[in-house]
Write a protein that holds these residues in place. Structure first.
Motif, PDB file in Angstrom:
ATOM      1  N   LEU A 171       0.853  -1.188   0.000  1.00  0.00           N
ATOM      2  CA  LEU A 171       0.000   0.000   0.000  1.00  0.00           C
ATOM      3  C   LEU A 171       0.889   1.238   0.000  1.00  0.00           C
ATOM      4  O   LEU A 171       1.866   1.300   0.748  1.00  0.00           O
ATOM      5  CB  LEU A 171      -0.882  -0.009   1.263  1.00  0.00           C
ATOM      6  CG  LEU A 171      -1.924   1.083   1.405  1.00  0.00           C
ATOM      7  CD1 LEU A 171      -2.931   1.026   0.272  1.00  0.00           C
ATOM      8  CD2 LEU A 171      -2.641   0.973   2.741  1.00  0.00           C
ATOM      9  N   VAL A 196      -1.564   6.536   1.297  1.00  0.00           N
ATOM     10  CA  VAL A 196      -2.845   6.021   1.788  1.00  0.00           C
ATOM     11  C   VAL A 196      -2.739   5.652   3.268  1.00  0.00           C
ATOM     12  O   VAL A 196      -3.672   5.871   4.037  1.00  0.00           O
ATOM     13  CB  VAL A 196      -3.303   4.818   0.937  1.00  0.00           C
ATOM     14  CG1 VAL A 196      -4.650   4.295   1.420  1.00  0.00           C
ATOM     15  CG2 VAL A 196      -3.391   5.218  -0.532  1.00  0.00           C
ATOM     16  N   VAL A 197      -1.598   5.158   3.682  1.00  0.00           N
ATOM     17  CA  VAL A 197      -1.422   4.808   5.097  1.00  0.00           C
ATOM     18  C   VAL A 197      -1.623   6.046   5.976  1.00  0.00           C
ATOM     19  O   VAL A 197      -2.319   5.998   6.992  1.00  0.00           O
ATOM     20  CB  VAL A 197      -0.029   4.197   5.358  1.00  0.00           C
ATOM     21  CG1 VAL A 197       0.110   3.810   6.830  1.00  0.00           C
ATOM     22  CG2 VAL A 197       0.210   2.969   4.477  1.00  0.00           C
ATOM     23  N   THR A 208     -12.455  -2.319  12.137  1.00  0.00           N
ATOM     24  CA  THR A 208     -11.876  -3.383  11.308  1.00  0.00           C
ATOM     25  C   THR A 208     -12.397  -3.251   9.873  1.00  0.00           C
ATOM     26  O   THR A 208     -11.632  -3.377   8.906  1.00  0.00           O
ATOM     27  CB  THR A 208     -12.246  -4.766  11.880  1.00  0.00           C
ATOM     28  OG1 THR A 208     -11.739  -4.873  13.205  1.00  0.00           O
ATOM     29  CG2 THR A 208     -11.649  -5.893  11.035  1.00  0.00           C
ATOM     30  N   ARG A 209     -13.682  -2.996   9.748  1.00  0.00           N
ATOM     31  CA  ARG A 209     -14.239  -2.783   8.399  1.00  0.00           C
ATOM     32  C   ARG A 209     -13.554  -1.616   7.702  1.00  0.00           C
ATOM     33  O   ARG A 209     -13.264  -1.663   6.511  1.00  0.00           O
ATOM     34  CB  ARG A 209     -15.741  -2.492   8.462  1.00  0.00           C
ATOM     35  CG  ARG A 209     -16.603  -3.711   8.690  1.00  0.00           C
ATOM     36  CD  ARG A 209     -18.071  -3.356   8.564  1.00  0.00           C
ATOM     37  NE  ARG A 209     -18.512  -3.327   7.186  1.00  0.00           N
ATOM     38  CZ  ARG A 209     -18.937  -2.250   6.536  1.00  0.00           C
ATOM     39  NH1 ARG A 209     -18.998  -1.076   7.137  1.00  0.00           N
ATOM     40  NH2 ARG A 209     -19.321  -2.331   5.281  1.00  0.00           N
ATOM     41  N   LEU A 210     -13.315  -0.546   8.453  1.00  0.00           N
ATOM     42  CA  LEU A 210     -12.655   0.614   7.866  1.00  0.00           C
ATOM     43  C   LEU A 210     -11.254   0.246   7.352  1.00  0.00           C
ATOM     44  O   LEU A 210     -10.853   0.656   6.266  1.00  0.00           O
ATOM     45  CB  LEU A 210     -12.581   1.741   8.896  1.00  0.00           C
ATOM     46  CG  LEU A 210     -12.227   3.131   8.383  1.00  0.00           C
ATOM     47  CD1 LEU A 210     -12.827   4.195   9.301  1.00  0.00           C
ATOM     48  CD2 LEU A 210     -10.748   3.357   8.258  1.00  0.00           C
ATOM     49  N   PHE A 268     -10.242  -2.676   6.346  1.00  0.00           N
ATOM     50  CA  PHE A 268     -10.412  -3.468   5.120  1.00  0.00           C
ATOM     51  C   PHE A 268     -10.833  -2.576   3.938  1.00  0.00           C
ATOM     52  O   PHE A 268     -10.409  -2.775   2.805  1.00  0.00           O
ATOM     53  CB  PHE A 268     -11.453  -4.569   5.324  1.00  0.00           C
ATOM     54  CG  PHE A 268     -10.943  -5.792   6.042  1.00  0.00           C
ATOM     55  CD1 PHE A 268      -9.771  -6.425   5.633  1.00  0.00           C
ATOM     56  CD2 PHE A 268     -11.632  -6.335   7.118  1.00  0.00           C
ATOM     57  CE1 PHE A 268      -9.294  -7.564   6.295  1.00  0.00           C
ATOM     58  CE2 PHE A 268     -11.171  -7.473   7.774  1.00  0.00           C
ATOM     59  CZ  PHE A 268      -9.993  -8.084   7.365  1.00  0.00           C
ATOM     60  N   ALA A 269     -11.679  -1.606   4.207  1.00  0.00           N
ATOM     61  CA  ALA A 269     -12.181  -0.762   3.114  1.00  0.00           C
ATOM     62  C   ALA A 269     -11.113   0.193   2.584  1.00  0.00           C
ATOM     63  O   ALA A 269     -11.031   0.449   1.383  1.00  0.00           O
ATOM     64  CB  ALA A 269     -13.398   0.044   3.597  1.00  0.00           C
ATOM     65  N   GLU A 270     -10.278   0.705   3.466  1.00  0.00           N
ATOM     66  CA  GLU A 270      -9.340   1.772   3.076  1.00  0.00           C
ATOM     67  C   GLU A 270      -7.941   1.262   2.747  1.00  0.00           C
ATOM     68  O   GLU A 270      -7.124   2.018   2.220  1.00  0.00           O
ATOM     69  CB  GLU A 270      -9.235   2.818   4.191  1.00  0.00           C
ATOM     70  CG  GLU A 270     -10.501   3.614   4.472  1.00  0.00           C
ATOM     71  CD  GLU A 270     -10.692   4.803   3.514  1.00  0.00           C
ATOM     72  OE1 GLU A 270      -9.862   4.984   2.608  1.00  0.00           O
ATOM     73  OE2 GLU A 270     -11.682   5.529   3.684  1.00  0.00           O
ATOM     74  N   THR A 271      -7.633   0.021   3.079  1.00  0.00           N
ATOM     75  CA  THR A 271      -6.288  -0.479   2.777  1.00  0.00           C
ATOM     76  C   THR A 271      -6.377  -1.707   1.872  1.00  0.00           C
ATOM     77  O   THR A 271      -7.469  -2.160   1.531  1.00  0.00           O
ATOM     78  CB  THR A 271      -5.509  -0.865   4.059  1.00  0.00           C
ATOM     79  OG1 THR A 271      -6.010  -2.107   4.555  1.00  0.00           O
ATOM     80  CG2 THR A 271      -5.628   0.193   5.143  1.00  0.00           C
ATOM     81  N   THR A 272      -5.224  -2.248   1.533  1.00  0.00           N
ATOM     82  CA  THR A 272      -5.170  -3.446   0.700  1.00  0.00           C
ATOM     83  C   THR A 272      -5.009  -4.714   1.536  1.00  0.00           C
ATOM     84  O   THR A 272      -4.842  -5.803   0.986  1.00  0.00           O
ATOM     85  CB  THR A 272      -3.943  -3.362  -0.230  1.00  0.00           C
ATOM     86  OG1 THR A 272      -2.809  -2.972   0.566  1.00  0.00           O
ATOM     87  CG2 THR A 272      -4.157  -2.359  -1.334  1.00  0.00           C
ATOM     88  N   THR A 273      -5.038  -4.574   2.838  1.00  0.00           N
ATOM     89  CA  THR A 273      -4.774  -5.745   3.668  1.00  0.00           C
ATOM     90  C   THR A 273      -5.869  -6.789   3.538  1.00  0.00           C
ATOM     91  O   THR A 273      -7.028  -6.459   3.327  1.00  0.00           O
ATOM     92  CB  THR A 273      -4.615  -5.353   5.152  1.00  0.00           C
ATOM     93  OG1 THR A 273      -3.954  -6.423   5.821  1.00  0.00           O
ATOM     94  CG2 THR A 273      -5.950  -5.105   5.814  1.00  0.00           C
ATOM     95  N   ARG A 287      -8.324   8.859   9.240  1.00  0.00           N
ATOM     96  CA  ARG A 287      -9.703   8.354   9.185  1.00  0.00           C
ATOM     97  C   ARG A 287     -10.050   7.557  10.449  1.00  0.00           C
ATOM     98  O   ARG A 287     -11.158   7.691  10.988  1.00  0.00           O
ATOM     99  CB  ARG A 287      -9.879   7.436   7.957  1.00  0.00           C
ATOM    100  CG  ARG A 287      -9.948   8.160   6.639  1.00  0.00           C
ATOM    101  CD  ARG A 287     -11.273   8.890   6.463  1.00  0.00           C
ATOM    102  NE  ARG A 287     -12.374   7.946   6.466  1.00  0.00           N
ATOM    103  CZ  ARG A 287     -13.495   8.117   7.175  1.00  0.00           C
ATOM    104  NH1 ARG A 287     -13.652   9.176   7.942  1.00  0.00           N
ATOM    105  NH2 ARG A 287     -14.456   7.217   7.131  1.00  0.00           N
ATOM    106  N   TYR A 345      -3.355   8.674   5.318  1.00  0.00           N
ATOM    107  CA  TYR A 345      -4.775   9.019   5.286  1.00  0.00           C
ATOM    108  C   TYR A 345      -5.593   8.120   6.215  1.00  0.00           C
ATOM    109  O   TYR A 345      -6.478   8.587   6.932  1.00  0.00           O
ATOM    110  CB  TYR A 345      -5.272   8.890   3.841  1.00  0.00           C
ATOM    111  CG  TYR A 345      -6.745   9.163   3.655  1.00  0.00           C
ATOM    112  CD1 TYR A 345      -7.222  10.466   3.592  1.00  0.00           C
ATOM    113  CD2 TYR A 345      -7.654   8.120   3.544  1.00  0.00           C
ATOM    114  CE1 TYR A 345      -8.581  10.719   3.416  1.00  0.00           C
ATOM    115  CE2 TYR A 345      -9.001   8.360   3.368  1.00  0.00           C
ATOM    116  CZ  TYR A 345      -9.461   9.667   3.308  1.00  0.00           C
ATOM    117  OH  TYR A 345     -10.799   9.907   3.142  1.00  0.00           O
TER     118      TYR A 345
END
Lengths: 166, 166, 166, 166, 166, 166
Positions: free
Chosen positions: E32, E36-37, E81-83, E85-90, E43, E39
């Protein structure tokens, strides 16, 4: 991202991810050559660790040590702990259990000018949230065709996007 | 390293190591002078911590903070938590329990041209896996005789090897 | 901080600071125990280095190495380079010259409930920009009187502030 | 280590080391996947860099970036700068010249129970200051014979010590 | 700091601090962009994380990754946790529970030449152990009045000290 | 990437990049709160620094310090050095000149479902080597439309790819 209630968030996560218990092994290395540390990371991965990584740590007496961390299935913990003792100078290995949530993923093949690569695709609640070309596929093409890795990855993304749009 | 079954690995580890439960204390420091952080690490070790170290962390608002980590016996956790609150600016200390496996070790004396040092020896399943000269013994000799620390350690290893071969 | 013209900034800096040329020595250590690295930093400072510090570096083959950096007077460069070669496993030391600007500083004594400490005071264009109690003075008091280091420093600042206000 | 005069230190260093001018290339990467950064380090070494390494940096907007550093011969600087531009997303590469002093080294072969490895030996003013088994030789034996890397290195040292004593 | 018995230390801590169970989320990011990290950290804090920070990690294949860590109330774990998953590539998020002890704190207003700021004050067993001006209050004054942040903080401390002494 | 001769590499680089001399300022901070360090990085960028970043450093007496680095135009060096002295506790700032090569770049607008963003495009010898959506454009859309930043970036890339293919 509408803000979900606690119940909605839990339900959504439950529907999109699986979870399991994993073991985390940790060892602070302050009297081992970095050459060996790098080797041990490779060995741990070969022997079935889910992941292995190092964090730089500042230890007592101004030592620039490494915190070696291993993620593994619980049934592999004893075997990998032995490996850490055998391959490093450490006299202590710490261990804890953690829950790990994993997003479902699938692969599709996409074309690049130099051959096919797999694209890894992850979804949450039915929506694709991440797509990324497989590193090893791209690396082999980059090495074999003498093109930048970045270009191979960009072409894979272009191909995937074209497929979606077409 | 023949690949062991799960049962064999567990049995082998059980035979070669002891284990205990330790407490891990953690605190993120983002408003404390690094001068004081260095001092606190020394204080924690003086007061009985099994280990104390710092990890560089990137905190909110671009702060280059330090993650102070303390390993201690569970009965020392309250005392060392108080010390962290007393000596730092942190308002929160996190705590968890972990299992720690330790390899059995013993010491023998070896000669160097400038005096004796202890050699720390660890074994797994009856085989010596690690030997290393005691740092403090070597450091004192290096400082007192104006020789490089590395030379003292090398000579201690030579002496130990000679003893083994002799 | 009114934005100064280039000329004004240069003149202001010239009036408040001195400058000198120093030598920077660097060596990447990837096959040396962190124990020895910590020792070498101490040795370099004892032998006259202006400063010595380590940066964590990720080297080839996944090695968590250390970039040892030494700041010294140019006339000490050869002596300290020899020390790095003697005390570490490195086969190469890099060297460059840099300009260093230093702010003028002075010391005054201030009282604390446990004894006097020196306060270091720096000024720019006649205005005090920084004041800080001397670390070693405070550390000795903290250790000798069993009080937190932070409290000693806070009391020194209180005393200095009182002097200013009084 | 008797404290040498400035002239003695310079003369001693001149007699034991060679020196050359090298080029250092640096680029801050804050918008590139770590996967690609790891690949670029390998590519730089394949293409003739003397060394390539990464330093963790905290960049603006809380970005955990990487400072990619390349050491190279001055005649390779243009070619490797092009490689950095081709393989990364960076738009700027910094460049400076540094002097590098290198200690003379030689190799001798030593036996281990699993085969020969080279021992790298460095001297200063005629005295051996460092000896270390070659990593790649030891790694191949460790992998091929399923023994810990540390054991191979220890045996190489034992063999070298035996040769010295014998 | 008289050395307390285990019972005394526990009682003293109980009297001065509160404790709660929090959830720690961790994810290793190796594919990633650092943009983005940075950001995502913002968030997570906006969405109610107690804290979010990054540790530099050296991952397999020489990747300079980031270990993203989130501290949160247990009821926020699913949402955050959802956030991630949604915002990163993990594809994996680890989770554990920890106990957190917090020191009681209170605020008082103090004057500076440019306006009031809050001073945060923490006590242990009735004694003030830490006082520090609120960062955001000081930052706004520094930005609005074009004075160094350090000066605003120093003035706040002076004002607080004056109040204590007066 | 056909291997170029030294002359070809130099000519190719000369044709695709511009170069300039910049100034690098460095200061080791070991007695300053990380809160202030984060603030100073912002201030330096506001005042015209080309870049500002921090490297974690292990300093003497086990201090987890920060190496603050500023890249700037040479005419801004005096002004930004003053800012470092005014806003931090440092008493010394180091300075050196470096050459910086920059790749030519241009911007084109691309559409996303939530509005236009700029795409930054860099070329070497007439071939596009890098394209990336502007972070700030994407961040504003992500924040304003409550969509993941990653999705906005992905959509910008899709749009750019579509334009190329169309």
């Amino acid at each position: 991202m509408v803000r979900l209630t606690i119940g909605e968030a839990a339900a959504s996560l439950e529907a999109s991810t699986s979870h399991e218990t994993i073991t985390v092994l940790e060892s602070n290395l302050d009297d081992l050559s970095p050459q060996v540390v790098g080797y041990v990371m490779d060995r741990l991965l070969e022997e079935g660790a889910l992941d292995a990584f190092c964090v730089p740590v500042q230890m007592k007496k101004n030592r620039p040590g490494a915190l070696l961390t291993v993620l593994c299935r619980s049934e592999d913990a004893a075997r990998l702990t032995r490996l850490v003792f055998a391959e490093t100078t450490t006299l202590g290995v710490r261990q804890r259990e953690e829950k790990r949530r994993a997003l479902a993923r699938r692969w599709i093949n996409v074309a690049t000018p130099w051959g096919e690569v797999r694209m890894k695709i992850a979804s949450m609640n039915g929506t694709v949230t991440t797509y990324a070309p497989e590193y090893e596929d791209c690396r082999k093409i980059a090495a074999g065709h003498h093109v930048p890795l970045k270009s191979v990855m960009d072409e894979a993304v272009r191909s995937y996007v074209h497929k979606l749009n077409g």
